[in-house]
Write an enzyme that holds these catalytic residues in place. Structure first.
Site, PDB file in Angstrom:
ATOM      1  N   CYS A  10      -9.306   6.072  26.719  1.00 53.04           N
ATOM      2  CA  CYS A  10      -8.603   7.123  27.463  1.00 53.04           C
ATOM      3  C   CYS A  10      -7.954   6.510  28.702  1.00 53.04           C
ATOM      4  O   CYS A  10      -6.795   6.755  28.991  1.00 53.04           O
ATOM      5  CB  CYS A  10      -9.600   8.208  27.844  1.00 53.04           C
ATOM      6  SG  CYS A  10      -9.125   9.167  29.266  1.00 53.04           S
ATOM      7  N   CYS A  13     -10.398   7.183  33.746  1.00 55.34           N
ATOM      8  CA  CYS A  13     -11.454   6.972  34.743  1.00 55.34           C
ATOM      9  C   CYS A  13     -11.900   5.515  34.774  1.00 55.34           C
ATOM     10  O   CYS A  13     -13.019   5.200  34.361  1.00 55.34           O
ATOM     11  CB  CYS A  13     -12.685   7.816  34.419  1.00 55.34           C
ATOM     12  SG  CYS A  13     -12.429   9.572  34.451  1.00 55.34           S
ATOM     13  N   CYS A  87     -13.031  17.234  29.856  1.00 52.96           N
ATOM     14  CA  CYS A  87     -12.774  16.013  30.625  1.00 52.96           C
ATOM     15  C   CYS A  87     -13.588  16.104  31.905  1.00 52.96           C
ATOM     16  O   CYS A  87     -13.680  17.171  32.510  1.00 52.96           O
ATOM     17  CB  CYS A  87     -11.275  15.935  30.923  1.00 52.96           C
ATOM     18  SG  CYS A  87     -10.863  14.801  32.253  1.00 52.96           S
ATOM     19  N   GLN A 215      -1.065  18.966  45.700  1.00 50.39           N
ATOM     20  CA  GLN A 215      -2.178  18.021  45.593  1.00 50.39           C
ATOM     21  C   GLN A 215      -3.148  18.501  44.516  1.00 50.39           C
ATOM     22  O   GLN A 215      -3.383  19.698  44.381  1.00 50.39           O
ATOM     23  CB  GLN A 215      -2.907  17.947  46.945  1.00 50.39           C
ATOM     24  CG  GLN A 215      -2.037  17.387  48.061  1.00 50.39           C
ATOM     25  CD  GLN A 215      -2.001  15.871  48.068  1.00 50.39           C
ATOM     26  OE1 GLN A 215      -2.685  15.207  47.298  1.00 50.39           O
ATOM     27  NE2 GLN A 215      -1.188  15.309  48.943  1.00 50.39           N
ATOM     28  N   TYR A 244       8.155  13.148  54.921  1.00 48.37           N
ATOM     29  CA  TYR A 244       7.684  13.096  53.521  1.00 48.37           C
ATOM     30  C   TYR A 244       6.774  14.310  53.295  1.00 48.37           C
ATOM     31  O   TYR A 244       5.634  14.178  52.851  1.00 48.37           O
ATOM     32  CB  TYR A 244       6.916  11.797  53.238  1.00 48.37           C
ATOM     33  CG  TYR A 244       7.619  10.523  53.632  1.00 48.37           C
ATOM     34  CD1 TYR A 244       8.461   9.873  52.727  1.00 48.37           C
ATOM     35  CD2 TYR A 244       7.444   9.959  54.899  1.00 48.37           C
ATOM     36  CE1 TYR A 244       9.097   8.687  53.081  1.00 48.37           C
ATOM     37  CE2 TYR A 244       8.088   8.780  55.262  1.00 48.37           C
ATOM     38  CZ  TYR A 244       8.906   8.149  54.344  1.00 48.37           C
ATOM     39  OH  TYR A 244       9.527   6.969  54.695  1.00 48.37           O
ATOM     40  N   GLU A 265      11.962  16.025  53.649  1.00 50.13           N
ATOM     41  CA  GLU A 265      11.514  15.693  52.301  1.00 50.13           C
ATOM     42  C   GLU A 265      12.736  15.487  51.416  1.00 50.13           C
ATOM     43  O   GLU A 265      13.718  16.205  51.523  1.00 50.13           O
ATOM     44  CB  GLU A 265      10.625  16.856  51.799  1.00 50.13           C
ATOM     45  CG  GLU A 265      10.437  16.983  50.312  1.00 50.13           C
ATOM     46  CD  GLU A 265       9.691  15.808  49.685  1.00 50.13           C
ATOM     47  OE1 GLU A 265       8.667  15.373  50.236  1.00 50.13           O
ATOM     48  OE2 GLU A 265      10.159  15.327  48.642  1.00 50.13           O
ATOM     49  N   ASP A 313       3.659  10.823  55.477  1.00 53.46           N
ATOM     50  CA  ASP A 313       2.847  10.764  54.255  1.00 53.46           C
ATOM     51  C   ASP A 313       3.724  10.239  53.118  1.00 53.46           C
ATOM     52  O   ASP A 313       4.056  10.957  52.184  1.00 53.46           O
ATOM     53  CB  ASP A 313       2.335  12.188  53.954  1.00 53.46           C
ATOM     54  CG  ASP A 313       1.381  12.231  52.772  1.00 53.46           C
ATOM     55  OD1 ASP A 313       1.041  11.170  52.219  1.00 53.46           O
ATOM     56  OD2 ASP A 313       0.969  13.353  52.396  1.00 53.46           O
ATOM     57  N   CYS A 340      -1.319   6.813  50.607  1.00 56.02           N
ATOM     58  CA  CYS A 340      -1.992   6.779  49.303  1.00 56.02           C
ATOM     59  C   CYS A 340      -2.022   5.347  48.778  1.00 56.02           C
ATOM     60  O   CYS A 340      -2.300   5.122  47.604  1.00 56.02           O
ATOM     61  CB  CYS A 340      -1.306   7.724  48.322  1.00 56.02           C
ATOM     62  SG  CYS A 340       0.447   7.425  48.131  1.00 56.02           S
TER      63      CYS A 340
END
Ligand code: SAH
Length: 398
Positions: A10, A13, A87, A215, A244, A265, A313, A340
């Protein structure tokens, strides 16, 4: 924790083999190694229950035995659909909703789309849940404009969902007839409900339509935004830039504690959402602009515009030297960098810390348990701002 999908490649994860506490340590260590030299790194904020946190699911339809269809995700690096019933990351209500979608689609004898031949009807299903409101959206992506017996499908879907204890709030058909791996197409038809759902986050209400950016981990998003707004140390007098800004969530969370919020944005749909979100929440001191953040801030800085606090961001590639240079020129007392990608954060901090800013603290937040992604809130302040009072600087344009 084990998952039978893992053995089938998959790939969703990659860190599942590690204890959650070891995952957190690994992420915190990585942030410390990359940005620790600029200032203190606080302990990572992990989840108490790091399972079933995703409020959005995208399933792809595929053929199953007996002329039926099934749905699931593409196995890692392939175009083979791995059937998924449950899942570890997805909201369990959405697993049940997906089960209901499959049952209703099979009852209506809908066929899965075949990428190679270009035949069949159903391509993907996008599900979203407003975790705070309990509202559920089903978006059925079809290869052809006509969904035969659409009314019966909706009826069957609502009944199948009800059987599983799920109330579906809205059902949308999205037409994607192109040969593409992009999930959503351009045309949309609301089959049931209003075509959007509501969710609340940090005290604000958001309307989410099929293509709204939002999010995916609501519990940790509140932690992230809470840290970001706290780092800004707002008093109600500040002009705040939310660069952003997506659908405006950080700026709108901060607006109650600021004089003026300006969001920038690139994505026009997101900006429209941000404007609507401000209106629906009765926020009158926020404005949003659709523009490239670097271009916008360079022009603003050149025109002598000022900001007291800048939230930024950016996407994974980080910001640009020109954006950062304009931040320095605007001389906000505080910069709150939500990142991120700690690698591009470190690169951007190198510039900001050479140009008069210091890192007060960086706090990693685990937004995506069991994956390698790391989010960081980094609080910076202007070195020469020192202990001096900052008397509610006015925006250059008033
Ligand atoms: N702050 C928002 C969105 C963060 S994701 C939130 O918390 O939800 C990063 C955002 O940057 C995306 O919405 C993306 O569309 C936007 N973006 C990417 N490149 C950009 C650019 N050059 N100028 C302005 N925005 C950009």
């Amino acid at each position: 924790m084990d998952c039978k999908l893992k053995a089938k490649h998959c790939g969703g994860c990659p860190l599942l083999g590690l204890d959650y506490s070891a995952q957190l340590k690994q992420k915190e260590d990585k942030v410390r190694a990359l940005v620790g030299r600029y200032g203190p790194v606080d302990p990572i904020r992990g989840m108490a229950e790091p399972w079933h946190y995703r409020n959005k699911v995208i399933s792809t339809f595929a053929p199953a035995a007996g002329g039926k269809l099934t749905s699931g995700i593409y196995a890692a690096n392939s175009h083979k659909v791995l059937p998924v019933e449950s899942c570890l990351l997805q909201d369990e209500v959405l697993d049940k909703t997906m089960e209901a979608v499959r049952a209703a689609a099979n009852a209506c004898r809908y066929q899965p789309y075949n990428e190679d031949k270009g035949t069949g009807l159903l391509r993907h299903c996008l599900l979203r849940r407003g975790v705070a409101t309990g509202q559920v959206m089903v978006v059925l992506v079809t290869a052809q404009p006509v969904l035969p017996g659409a009314k019966n499908f909706v009826k069957a879907l609502l009944a199948e969902a009800e059987k599983r204890g799920v109330t579906v709030t809205t059902v949308v058909q999205n037409l994607n007839s192109r040969k593409t791996s992009v999930v959503l197409g351009e045309a949309e038809k609301v089959l049931y409900g209003k075509g959007y759902i509501l969710d609340t986050l940090c005290g604000r209400t958001y309307a989410l339509s099929p293509r709204s950016f939002y999010q995916v981990n609501p519990v940790q998003t509140e932690v992230l935004y809470g840290l970001a707004v706290e780092a800004a140390q707002l008093t109600g007098r500040e002009v705040v830039l939310d660069a952003y800004c997506g659908i405006g969530t950080i700026g709108l969370t901060a607006a109650g504690q600021a004089k003026q919020v300006v969001g920038v944005e690139l994505n026009r749909d997101a900006v429209q959402d941000a404007i609507g979100n401000a209106r629906h929440n009765g926020v009158k001191n926020a404005r949003f602009f659709a523009a490239d953040a670097t271009r916008w801030i360079s022009e603003a800085a050149q025109e002598g515009e000022r900001a007291d606090v800048i939230f930024m961001d950016p996407p994974r590639e980080g910001s640009t030297p020109q954006f950062l240079q304009s931040v320095v020129q605007m001389a906000p007392r505080r910069v709150v960098y939500v990142s991120c990608n700690p690698e591009t954060l470190a690169r951007d901090l190198a510039l900001l810390t050479q140009k008069g800013y210091r890192v007060d603290r960086s706090t990693p937040v685990d937004m995506f348990p069991h994956t390698e992604h790391i989010e960081v809130v980094c609080a910076l302040s202007r070195v020469d701002a020192g202990g001096k009072k900052h008397a509610g600087r006015r925006s250059g344009k008033g």
